[in-house]
Design an enzyme around this catalytic site. Structure first.
Site, PDB file in Angstrom:
ATOM      1  N   HIS A 116      23.349   4.144 -23.675  1.00 25.21           N
ATOM      2  CA  HIS A 116      22.175   5.026 -23.560  1.00 25.21           C
ATOM      3  C   HIS A 116      22.572   6.496 -23.428  1.00 25.21           C
ATOM      4  O   HIS A 116      21.844   7.314 -22.880  1.00 25.21           O
ATOM      5  CB  HIS A 116      21.368   4.585 -22.331  1.00 25.21           C
ATOM      6  CG  HIS A 116      19.894   4.830 -22.433  1.00 25.21           C
ATOM      7  ND1 HIS A 116      19.269   5.868 -21.799  1.00 25.21           N
ATOM      8  CD2 HIS A 116      18.932   4.176 -23.093  1.00 25.21           C
ATOM      9  CE1 HIS A 116      17.970   5.841 -22.041  1.00 25.21           C
ATOM     10  NE2 HIS A 116      17.744   4.821 -22.830  1.00 25.21           N
ATOM     11  N   HIS A 155      15.910   1.062 -34.599  1.00 23.28           N
ATOM     12  CA  HIS A 155      15.528   1.287 -33.192  1.00 23.28           C
ATOM     13  C   HIS A 155      14.004   1.274 -33.117  1.00 23.28           C
ATOM     14  O   HIS A 155      13.337   1.899 -33.945  1.00 23.28           O
ATOM     15  CB  HIS A 155      16.072   2.668 -32.788  1.00 23.28           C
ATOM     16  CG  HIS A 155      15.706   3.138 -31.437  1.00 23.28           C
ATOM     17  ND1 HIS A 155      14.682   4.029 -31.206  1.00 23.28           N
ATOM     18  CD2 HIS A 155      16.248   2.871 -30.229  1.00 23.28           C
ATOM     19  CE1 HIS A 155      14.607   4.297 -29.916  1.00 23.28           C
ATOM     20  NE2 HIS A 155      15.541   3.607 -29.293  1.00 23.28           N
TER      21      HIS A 155
HETATM   22  O1  JBU Z   1      15.372   1.217 -27.038  1.00 26.76           O
HETATM   23  C1  JBU Z   1      16.462   1.814 -26.899  1.00 26.76           C
HETATM   24  O2  JBU Z   1      17.521   1.520 -27.499  1.00 26.76           O
HETATM   25  C2  JBU Z   1      16.535   2.932 -25.956  1.00 26.76           C
HETATM   26  O3  JBU Z   1      17.589   3.545 -25.844  1.00 26.76           O
HETATM   27  C3  JBU Z   1      15.313   3.360 -25.213  1.00 26.76           C
HETATM   28  C4  JBU Z   1      15.097   4.812 -25.459  1.00 26.76           C
HETATM   29  O4  JBU Z   1      15.061   5.017 -26.829  1.00 26.76           O
HETATM   30  C5  JBU Z   1      13.781   5.253 -24.829  1.00 26.76           C
HETATM   31  O5  JBU Z   1      12.695   4.863 -25.655  1.00 26.76           O
HETATM   32  C6  JBU Z   1      13.776   6.743 -24.647  1.00 26.76           C
HETATM   33  O6  JBU Z   1      12.555   7.127 -24.023  1.00 26.76           O
HETATM   34 MG    MG Z   2      19.125   2.856 -27.139  1.00 17.07          MG
END
Ligand code: JBU
Ligand code: MG
Length: 382
Positions: free
Chosen positions: A185, A285
């Protein structure tokens, strides 16, 4: 056909839906949003509206180029997210006008169903074992979780042990009956990424996501040299012009463009093709809503290198609304044994309950991501 109106709805939990109307009564829906900057993206969409109104929605490529190249300053999270939602809605209109799903307009199906994965564990991934057990009963066998909590540029053996210990427990509990990705992250800085990757090696995660921040992309090839764990990234990259550098430098095994951030179906279709040329897998994503997921799936069904699709059912961000709350027919996005079948309906393949959206928009939160700090008070990557 001409575009007549753009209407944006910010809705719980943190999404924004866009409705584009035409003079022939066909309506397209998109999901232009950057989590935490919905109002900024909404302004960007409304700045594009004066040009778009009166244009032929069928000319998606030209409208995309005008929105991108018509501005001297271009790209980035806000503008590419605004364009993404507009692009999704234009493809929705085109498919509905021709009576076919978008994937038919992109060359037809390469697969009959698409594998999805489910989030477990939340922002501070404590007890993921119970989440995995529950979701396995729902048919999932692939999961994703955050790898750490706050993590220092240089951190302790204890912090590494805490991160790795959780993963060891998962393998201990489920062996190779499940697969899981670990999302760093962007919380892990380059010096510690190598340490963590090496410590995680024995547990063979399916991938490690955002091993470092997107702005540290030059580390991807070096980190890839240090580990056999496939590295994944892409949610914070916003056009093929950003992805091309990562493809050229190498290091990323799975690319994760977000169809609501990286210019929409038009742009992500091109990114997927570029990735295939480098033997890189595609795993869009999508921690967002139903239109974003439907747009991802339209790409998944035509991209040979698509391997996994993120979906937000039960994700820790979905407070006050869930993935399917705004669709008329929840069966459109049914997940069976972790897979979603090709969406047969024209356009993006989901039908939005506008009355429900309007009502929910009265309760739209100004969601912001948490601001984390280290023990010493300095800002920590969330
Ligand atoms: O789903 C993912 O892989 C994330 O890292 C979550 C991130 O994208 C959040 O949505 C940001 O607010
Ligand atoms: Mg992510």
């Amino acid at each position: 056909m001409k575009i007549t109106k753009l209407t944006t709805y910010r809705v719980p939990p943190r999404w924004m839906l866009l409705k584009i109307e035409t003079d022939e009564g066909i309506v397209g829906w998109g999901e232009p949003v950057i989590e935490g900057r919905a109002r900024t993206v909404e302004t960007a969409v409304q700045e594009f509206a004066p040009y778009l109104i009166g244009q032929d929605p069928a000319r998606i490529n030209d409208l995309w180029q005008v929105m991108y190249r018509g501005g001297f300053y271009r790209g980035g999270a806000i503008l590419m997210s605004a364009m993404a939602g507009i692009d999704q809605a234009l493809w929705d209109i085109k498919g509905k006008a021709l009576g076919v799903p978008v994937y038919q307009l992109l060359g037809g199906l390469v697969r009959d169903r698409m594998k999805t994965y489910s989030w477990v564990g939340g922002d501070r991934p404590a007890d993921v074992i119970a989440d995995i057990r529950r979701l396995r009963e729902a048919g999932f066998d692939t999961f994703k979780m955050n790898g750490t909590e706050e993590f220092g540029i240089i951190d302790s053996a204890a912090a590494v042990d805490a991160a790795v210990g959780r993963i060891a427990e998962i393998r201990e509990a489920f062996g190779s009956q499940i697969e899981f990705g670990i999302d760093f992250h962007g919380r892990v800085a380059a010096p510690m990424a190598k340490v963590l990757l090496r410590a995680l090696e024995p547990y063979r995660p399916l991938f490690v996501e955002e091993p470092v921040l997107a702005e540290q992309a030059e580390y991807y090839p070096r980190l890839a040299e240090s580990t056999s764990i496939p590295l994944a990234a892409g949610e914070r990259m916003y056009s093929r012009f950003e992805f091309k550098r990562v493809f050229q430098e190498g290091g990323i095994a799975i690319v994760q463009p977000d169809l609501s951030h990286a210019g929409g179906i038009s742009e992500c279709h091109k990114i997927a093709a570029m990735a295939e040329a480098y033997d890189i897998a595609l795993a869009p994503h999508c921690p967002l809503g139903p239109i974003a997921l439907a747009a991802c799936l339209q790409l998944d069904f035509v991209a040979h290198n698509a391997v996994l699709q993120e979906q937000s059912m039960g994700i820790h961000y979905n407070k006050d609304a869930e993935l399917l709350d705004y669709v008329i027919n929840r069966e459109d996005l049914r997940i069976t044994d972790g897979y979603i079948a090709a969406l047969p309906k024209p356009g993006l393949g989901v039908e939005i309950d506008e009355e429900r959206v309007k009502e929910a928009s009265l309760r739209a939160p100004d969601w912001r991501n948490p601001l984390w700090r280290h023990a010493d008070g300095s800002v920590a990557e969330w």
